[in-house]
Design an enzyme around this catalytic site. Structure first.
Site, short mmCIF file in Angstrom:
data_model
loop_
_atom_site.label_atom_id
_atom_site.label_comp_id
_atom_site.label_asym_id
_atom_site.label_seq_id
_atom_site.Cartn_x
_atom_site.Cartn_y
_atom_site.Cartn_z
N ASN A 247 -13.15 10.20 -1.25
CA ASN A 247 -13.71 9.24 -2.19
C ASN A 247 -13.55 7.90 -1.56
OD1 ASN A 247 -14.48 10.66 -4.42
ND2 ASN A 247 -12.50 10.48 -5.44
N CYS B 232 0.34 3.22 3.52
CA CYS B 232 0.69 2.68 4.84
C CYS B 232 2.01 3.30 5.33
CB CYS B 232 0.82 1.15 4.76
SG CYS B 232 -0.75 0.30 5.03
N SER C 239 -8.69 4.99 -5.44
CA SER C 239 -7.60 4.16 -5.97
C SER C 239 -6.99 3.24 -4.93
CB SER C 239 -6.52 5.09 -6.53
OG SER C 239 -6.08 5.97 -5.52
N HIS D 159 -6.88 2.08 1.66
CA HIS D 159 -6.39 2.66 2.91
C HIS D 159 -7.15 3.97 3.16
CE1 HIS D 159 -2.86 3.13 5.81
NE2 HIS D 159 -3.68 4.15 6.04
N HIS E 258 -4.63 0.32 7.80
CA HIS E 258 -5.04 0.12 6.41
C HIS E 258 -6.52 -0.29 6.32
CE1 HIS E 258 -4.13 -0.90 2.20
NE2 HIS E 258 -4.85 -1.99 2.36
N CYS F 167 0.84 -1.22 0.00
CA CYS F 167 0.00 0.00 0.00
C CYS F 167 0.86 1.25 0.00
CB CYS F 167 -0.90 -0.02 1.24
SG CYS F 167 -1.72 1.56 1.54
N HIS G 175 -8.46 7.38 3.46
CA HIS G 175 -7.80 8.67 3.25
C HIS G 175 -8.77 9.64 2.62
CE1 HIS G 175 -7.56 6.78 -0.72
NE2 HIS G 175 -7.45 8.00 -1.21
N GLN H 133 -8.86 13.78 0.59
CA GLN H 133 -8.01 14.70 -0.18
C GLN H 133 -8.43 16.13 0.09
OE1 GLN H 133 -7.00 13.83 -4.25
NE2 GLN H 133 -8.20 11.94 -4.21
P1 H2U Z 1 -8.39 8.67 -4.39
O1 H2U Z 1 -8.73 9.34 -3.07
O2 H2U Z 1 -9.43 8.93 -5.43
O3 H2U Z 1 -8.05 7.26 -4.22
O4 H2U Z 1 -7.03 9.34 -4.89
C1 H2U Z 1 -5.81 9.16 -4.21
C2 H2U Z 1 -4.89 10.31 -4.52
O5 H2U Z 1 -3.59 9.96 -4.08
C3 H2U Z 1 -4.79 10.65 -5.99
O6 H2U Z 1 -5.15 12.00 -6.17
C4 H2U Z 1 -2.64 10.46 -4.99
C5 H2U Z 1 -3.33 10.41 -6.34
O7 H2U Z 1 -2.83 11.42 -7.17
N1 H2U Z 1 -1.45 9.63 -4.90
C6 H2U Z 1 -0.25 10.18 -4.46
O8 H2U Z 1 -0.19 11.38 -4.20
N2 H2U Z 1 0.85 9.40 -4.33
C7 H2U Z 1 0.89 8.07 -4.64
O9 H2U Z 1 1.91 7.43 -4.45
C8 H2U Z 1 -0.31 7.43 -5.23
C9 H2U Z 1 -1.56 8.24 -5.26
ZN ZN Z 2 -2.35 1.01 3.80
#
Ligand code: H2U
Ligand code: ZN
Length: 348
Positions: free
Chosen positions: A152, A50, A160, A163, A112, A47, A165, A167
């Protein structure tokens, strides 16, 4: 009442939604989503969120123990854009403007596997405190006009990574949805000398038909004009127009309401309920916004099971949003479920 087709008005966006209660029993032979496996490890070495792990951009996460914030490695908005970005068209029907901003990712905790309904209230409060601090810091910048905090959740929402989170996208101009709400709330305040959302919440508290979780400081309900089947709106009862206006007691109350709503959501179809959720705060312009009431929207796509979701297609894309089950029925279904006991705590 509300047994035949009618339309309802959303006073925040000034848009209508078509409601077709008579249609909710129609058979479904369409797409069902795959039920995602529910048991996640506490730590996943693969992940990118993590603690201690490497992200896709090559940077390593700290071995964090609480919430964890980092700049989005693939940010949609950057603080600076090249001055020479080529010429934008000059025709009035082809308008383009440069847009700058800062995007962050906020991990809820090192775990996670722990989403909001399964987190302790204190840990949810820490998440809210982190959103508050980050929003405040971003708002203080002269190049930021709006701070959007959102989560999301679930692969069907395009999330994506499981875990938990959220934004934060902040930018130099006010985006579409808050811009509509600014116009409506300002107009209402100027006309009535009262805030639109407080007036609305007071009426819902009187009617008690669409309430989902209420405490002294927050009112959560399925709005009269909801588009998504189990959409909810969380309204601050006090004068807060931004997260940073909340008192410690109000933050506690917000954590309580969020835990209760998301517990009901998960219990509804006994699944980790997907949604997009976000806070609408007043613009980050340093002004007082007495017209603006801090609120959060939960937009969940599921309709009748863990695998059947509502699609916004056809008529919705081309004409207007439409729903079958009424907001009253949706609220009643949510209220039948426990808001304290999560289904997984019974299954364990
Ligand atoms: P979601 O909340 O839709 O899963 O998006 C995760 C965000 O995390 C996404 O905007 C960022 C992606 O750009 N990201 C990082 O900043 N670093 C990473 O290593 C993978 C994902
Ligand atoms: Zn994780």
């Amino acid at each position: 009442m509300y047994s035949s087709s009618h339309r309802r008005f959303n006073p925040l966006t000034c848009e209508w939604v078509l409601v077709s209660p008579h249609r909710s029993k129609r058979p479904w032979l369409g797409q069902v989503e795959k039920k995602v496996s529910e048991s996640l490890p506490m730590y996943d070495p693969q992940c990118y969120l993590c603690p201690g792990n490497e992200r896709a951009g090559g940077i390593k996460n700290e071995k964090y123990t609480g919430t964890y914030v980092f700049d989005n490695d693939f940010a949609s908005l950057l603080p600076t854009v090249p001055v020479d970005d080529g010429e934008y068209p000059s025709h009035p029907l082809m308008k383009a403007e440069q847009e700058t901003g800062i995007c962050k990712v906020v991990c809820f905790s090192p775990r996670h596997d722990l989403t909001l309904p399964e987190m302790e209230r204190q840990d949810i409060q820490n998440v809210i405190a982190t959103w508050t601090k980050e929003s405040f810091d971003l708002s203080s910048r002269s190049d930021i006009a709006y701070v959007q905090v959102f989560e999301n959740k679930g692969a069907v929402m395009g999330c994506s990574n499981p875990h938990p989170h959220s934004q934060i996208w902040s930018q130099s101009r006010i985006p579409n949805e808050p811009a509509k709400e600014l116009v409506s709330q300002t107009q209402y305040f100027n006309e009535h000398h009262k805030t639109l959302l407080h007036e609305y919440a007071a009426e819902e508290l009187r009617l008690k038909e669409r309430l989902v979780a209420v405490n002294d400081h927050f009112t959560a309900l399925v709005p009269f004009w909801a588009i998504w089947p189990f959409e909810t709106l969380v309204i601050a009862n006090g004068p807060a127009s931004r997260l940073s206006d909340l008192t410690p007691v109000e933050i506690e109350a917000l954590a309580d309401v969020m835990k209760r709503i998301t517990t009901r959501y998960d219990n509804l179809f006994e699944t980790s309920f997907p949604y997009s959720m976000g806070f609408h705060q007043a613009p980050a312009d340093g002004e007082k916004h007495p017209e603006w009431t801090l609120h959060a929207h939960f937009y969940p796509p599921l309709l009748r099971s863990a695998t059947v979701k509502k699609f916004m297609v056809g008529y919705e894309l081309l004409s207007m949003p439409q729903r079958d089950i009424t907001p009253e029925v949706a609220a009643a279904r949510l209220c039948e479920l426990s808001d304290t006991v999560h289904y997984r705590s019974i299954q364990k």
